[in-house]
Design an enzyme around this catalytic site. Structure first.
Site, mmCIF file in Angstrom:
data_model
loop_
_atom_site.group_PDB
_atom_site.id
_atom_site.type_symbol
_atom_site.label_atom_id
_atom_site.label_comp_id
_atom_site.label_asym_id
_atom_site.label_seq_id
_atom_site.Cartn_x
_atom_site.Cartn_y
_atom_site.Cartn_z
ATOM 1 N N LYS A 198 0.835 -1.208 0.000
ATOM 2 C CA LYS A 198 0.000 0.000 0.000
ATOM 3 C C LYS A 198 0.869 1.257 0.000
ATOM 4 O O LYS A 198 2.090 1.178 0.071
ATOM 5 C CB LYS A 198 -0.955 -0.027 1.202
HETATM 6 C C1 LIG Z 1 -5.446 -4.158 0.920
HETATM 7 C C2 LIG Z 1 -6.905 -3.970 0.969
HETATM 8 C C3 LIG Z 1 -7.654 -4.397 2.060
HETATM 9 C C4 LIG Z 1 -7.106 -5.232 3.164
HETATM 10 O O1 LIG Z 1 -6.010 -4.711 3.846
HETATM 11 P P1 LIG Z 1 -4.983 -5.716 4.565
HETATM 12 O O2 LIG Z 1 -4.140 -4.784 5.377
HETATM 13 O O3 LIG Z 1 -4.217 -6.404 3.486
HETATM 14 O O4 LIG Z 1 -5.751 -6.650 5.414
HETATM 15 C C5 LIG Z 1 -9.022 -4.126 2.063
HETATM 16 N N1 LIG Z 1 -9.614 -3.475 1.052
HETATM 17 C C6 LIG Z 1 -8.917 -3.057 -0.024
HETATM 18 C C7 LIG Z 1 -9.652 -2.330 -1.105
HETATM 19 C C8 LIG Z 1 -7.552 -3.310 -0.120
HETATM 20 O O5 LIG Z 1 -6.871 -2.934 -1.198
#
Ligand SMILES: *Cc1c(COP(=O)(O)O)cnc(C)c1O
Length: 396
Positions: A198
């Protein structure tokens, strides 16, 4: 081709205070969920996104799950969710036992078609049919969703609003009722992810933000096993072990300090790709004039390419470019294929034609040039039209 020639999809950039803060964790012996960085990270994150409260969690999925619980999701409830999203958005709903209503994307931003949902809810209400209790809107790939119809649903029908801003740290609206607001802060609760791919990372982690003190208090309670007193093992409901560790928060805080420069890097990356791809046979990523996106993953839709996206991604990967197809709509994923849904054609097109290009914070313009040259070569050459085998089986 050496490993150094490979261009990754999305790698973190850890060039700030990460190591210094991690050293503090080790030297102070605060490595777990007690320790000053968690609190610091929460306070600074809330300040950065202009929300009153923030509660750190173990992951973005955990953040969404708790937010769903706070908003009242559970058996017998109906939650409207973006059909085109990463599966975690839906899983967080399913953990509560609630049902899903999958809502197609709109063409302009690839986000939930909130007008379509609005009209459908009004029709359901007229017919006396069940209406959603909660809407979970995702700011897909970091582009803010068209959220105003959801405010209308909240005021007319009392439908609660949760924002999945996992990919959209620092993205903003630039016009309308929410002009100047950052995504994640205008719903009842907003959720962010700090997974390694992210915009900013804590290794693994998430954050729930809210302007409602009671909701934030209850979030903190649920992520900490619903412990009801400071001393001793007394718990007043079933909670979760969803706390963030001090180690994760140390990295997250150091990353947060760099968010503004990261957003700038992403924008420069996106503008460079825009220029390089100006005459390629594809649709460049959405950029509504009322939005300031985070440019998380630069993603394009092939046009006039005869559903070749699997081949194109495969050929890019063969040439050391880590491209990736966009998500299959939830309605195509085994656990969600029998859910109720509104439309689905746009989400289907995004899946059949969409791919993300390497978008790491550290990508150089020379590397972007190589990505585009190879992509254009692959697109120019017609390629075999045979049906594609799964990628893992086609390695030489
Ligand atoms: C990455 C993501 C998540 C989940 O986050 P994690 O930290 O990997 O559990 C949820 N929703 C979206 C749209 C994402 O891209």
């Amino acid at each position: 081709m050496t490993a150094a020639d490979r261009i990754a999809l999305s790698e973190p950039l850890l060039g700030g205070n990460e190591l210094a803060y991690l050293r503090e964790c080790v030297e102070s012996n605060f490595v777990s969920s007690a320790g000053p960085f968690v609190n610091d990270f929460e306070i600074k994150f809330a300040e950065r996104v202009h929300s009153r409260h923030a509660v750190a969690c173990a992951s973005g999925t955990a953040a969404l799950h708790v937010a769903m619980r706070i908003a009242g999701a559970g058996p017998g409830k109906l939650i409207a969710v973006s059909d085109f999203t990463f599966i975690a958005s839906a899983n967080a709903v399913s953990y509560t036992g609630a049902d899903l209503l999958l809502v197609d994307s709109e063409q302009q931003t690839w986000n939930m078609n909130t007008e379509l949902l609005y009209d459908d809810v009004c029709r359901r209400a007229r017919l006396g049919r069940r209406i959603p209790d909660i809407v979970e809107v995702v700011h897909v790939l970091g582009h803010p969703a068209d959220i105003e119809p959801l405010f209308e649903l909240r005021s007319r029908f009392g439908i609660r609003l949760i924002e999945d801003a996992a990919e959209a740290h620092g993205a903003r609206w630039r016009a309308g009722m929410v002009e100047g607001c950052q995504v994640g802060t205008v719903g009842d609760l907003g959720c962010f992810s700090f997974n390694g791919n992210k915009l900013i990372t804590s290794g693994s982690g998430g954050m729930v933000v809210s302007n409602d003190a009671a909701a934030a208090r209850r979030t903190r309670h649920l992520v900490n096993q619903a412990k009801s007193s400071e001393h001793g093992y007394v718990h007043d409901e079933i909670g979760y072990n969803y706390r963030m560790s001090n180690i994760a928060a140390a990295v997250g805080l150091a990353q947060l300090e760099q968010l503004d420069s990261f957003l700038l890097r992403k924008r420069t990356m996106a503008e460079q790709y825009d220029r390089l791809l100006a005459s390629a046979p594809l649709r460049r990523p959405p950029r509504a004039n009322w939005a300031s996106p985070s440019h998380w993953l630069y993603s394009v839709l092939l046009r006039g390419q005869n559903n070749r996206v699997a081949d194109v991604v495969h050929e890019l990967n063969e040439r050391g470019i880590q491209g990736r197809r966009l998500w299959p709509p939830l309605h195509r994923q085994r656990p969600y294929e029998s859910c109720e849904r509104l439309g689905g054609v746009v989400a289907e097109d995004l899946y059949q034609n969409g791919l993300s290009l390497p978008s790491s914070l550290g990508i150089t313009s020379e590397e972007q040039g190589r990505v585009v040259t190879r992509l254009c070569n692959v697109l120019a050459h017609d390629g075999p039209q045979q049906k594609h085998a799964p990628e893992s089986e086609t390695q030489p």
